[in-house]
Structures are given as structure tokens and as C-alpha cells.
Design a protein around this motif. Structure first.
Motif: not given
Length: 186
Positions: A106-115
Motif C-alpha cells: 500500500m505504501i510501496m506502490d505509490e513511491v515505485c510509481k513516482r520513481l
């Protein structure tokens, strides 16, 4: 292929703990989990917990905590709006990078998308039930990596902690990250 642990490796801090503290402003009642979170985080970082004990602790409290919020996706987005600056400046994402972490999808999906990172192996929370389905911890990291990537070679592995020894063992080169200092250990 480069493989990276996330917390305290490419992210300056513990993202789950930072998210937890950030989320308190949206529902102060979840502050009751502070002692539990801190206790289990310390045990994890020291390698002083079994997989079964950690799974039981996480499963016992994670669902109640997550269900305390109606707007989870908005909170996650707001968290990364503020905390994306915690990504260490030396990390420059490449197309075939893999992030492998105990942090939750839930946290990692968003940061990976941004990176722009497409490959992430992390702990899994079912978004419908808010139940923890999988903890990507210690030996599970290596096991899941091998299942997903079969014969792919780990050219470089970066971590902040020797608890990741199973991944270090399969890498051609391994690096220990402390702050912004990177030291080759294999």
C-alpha cells in the motif's frame, strides 16, 4: 540487475514507521499503536524476532489500524508528497531495478510509481480485506526473489542491514549503506 532494500537503504528512515506517524494526524486514535510498532520495529531491525512472531504481531494489529481510515489512498499520496525527499540522492532508478522490502504494498506502490520502478517485492496487504497476506522478511526476500526472477543474476545488492544476508549471498556484488555512505562488502 540491481536489487535494493528500501528502508534505510534508498529511503532515509523506516517508511512504515514514518507513514504511521504521518497518519496519526488523520486519526489520532491510532496513536495507541505507537508502543507496539516501536517494539516490533526494534526487534525486526535487531534480527531478534522469528517470522512467526512478527507475522502474528503484524496481523493482529495491521487490519485494525488500516481500517481506522476511510481515505487510505489520499493519505498515502499525501505522505509521499511530503516524504519523497527521503529518497537518497545517490539512488538513480534504472529500468531493471528491483526493490525488495518488508514495507507494505500500500505504501510501496505509490513511491515505485513516482520513481519509475516497475519491480518491487514487498509485504502484501489485501486492499479489500485489509488483512496481511504476506510478510517479505528475512529469508522470504530471497525465496520470493528466486520464485519471481528464476535465473536472473543479481549483479548488485544494496542493504543497510546484515539481516539481508540471504540476498547478499546470491549477489555478485553487495553493498552496505549507512546514511549516504556505500561500502562494498562482497
Amino acid at each position: 540487475m540491481r536489487v535494493f532494500d528500501f528502508d534505510n537503504t534508498i529511503y532515509n528512515g523506516e517508511s512504515v514507521f514514518d507513514f504511521y506517524l504521518f497518519s496519526i494526524r488523520y486519526n489520532p486514535a491510532v496513536a495507541k499503536y505507537v508502543p507496539i510498532v516501536v517494539f516490533n520495529l526494534i526487534k525486526y531491525k535487531l534480527g531478534k524476532t522469528t517470522m512467526q512472531d512478527l507475522e502474528e504481531a503484524v496481523k493482529k494489529y495491521a487490519s485494525s489500524y488500516l481500517n481506522a481510515f476511510d481515505n487510505k489512498e489520499e493519505i498515502i499520496s499525501a505522505f509521499w508528497d511530503k516524504h519523497i525527499t527521503n529518497i537518497k540522492t545517490w539512488y538513480k532508478p534504472q529500468q531493471d531495478d528491483v526493490i525488495i522490502t518488508a514495507s507494505f504494498n500500500m505504501i510501496m506502490d505509490e513511491v515505485c510509481k513516482r520513481l519509475g520502478v516497475e519491480n518491487c517485492i514487498c509485504s502484501i496487504v489485501n486492499r479489500d480485506t485489509m488483512q496481511v497476506e504476506y510478510l517479505n522478511f528475512r529469508d522470504n526476500k530471497r525465496k520470493t526473489f528466486v520464485e519471481l526472477y528464476k535465473n536472473k543474476t543479481v549483479d548488485e545488492f544494496y542493504t543497510d542491514n546484515m539481516v539481508d544476508k540471504p540476498m547478499i549471498d546470491i549477489a555478485k556484488k553487495a553493498y552496505l549503506v549507512k546514511g549516504n555512505k556505500i561500502k562494498r562488502i562482497k
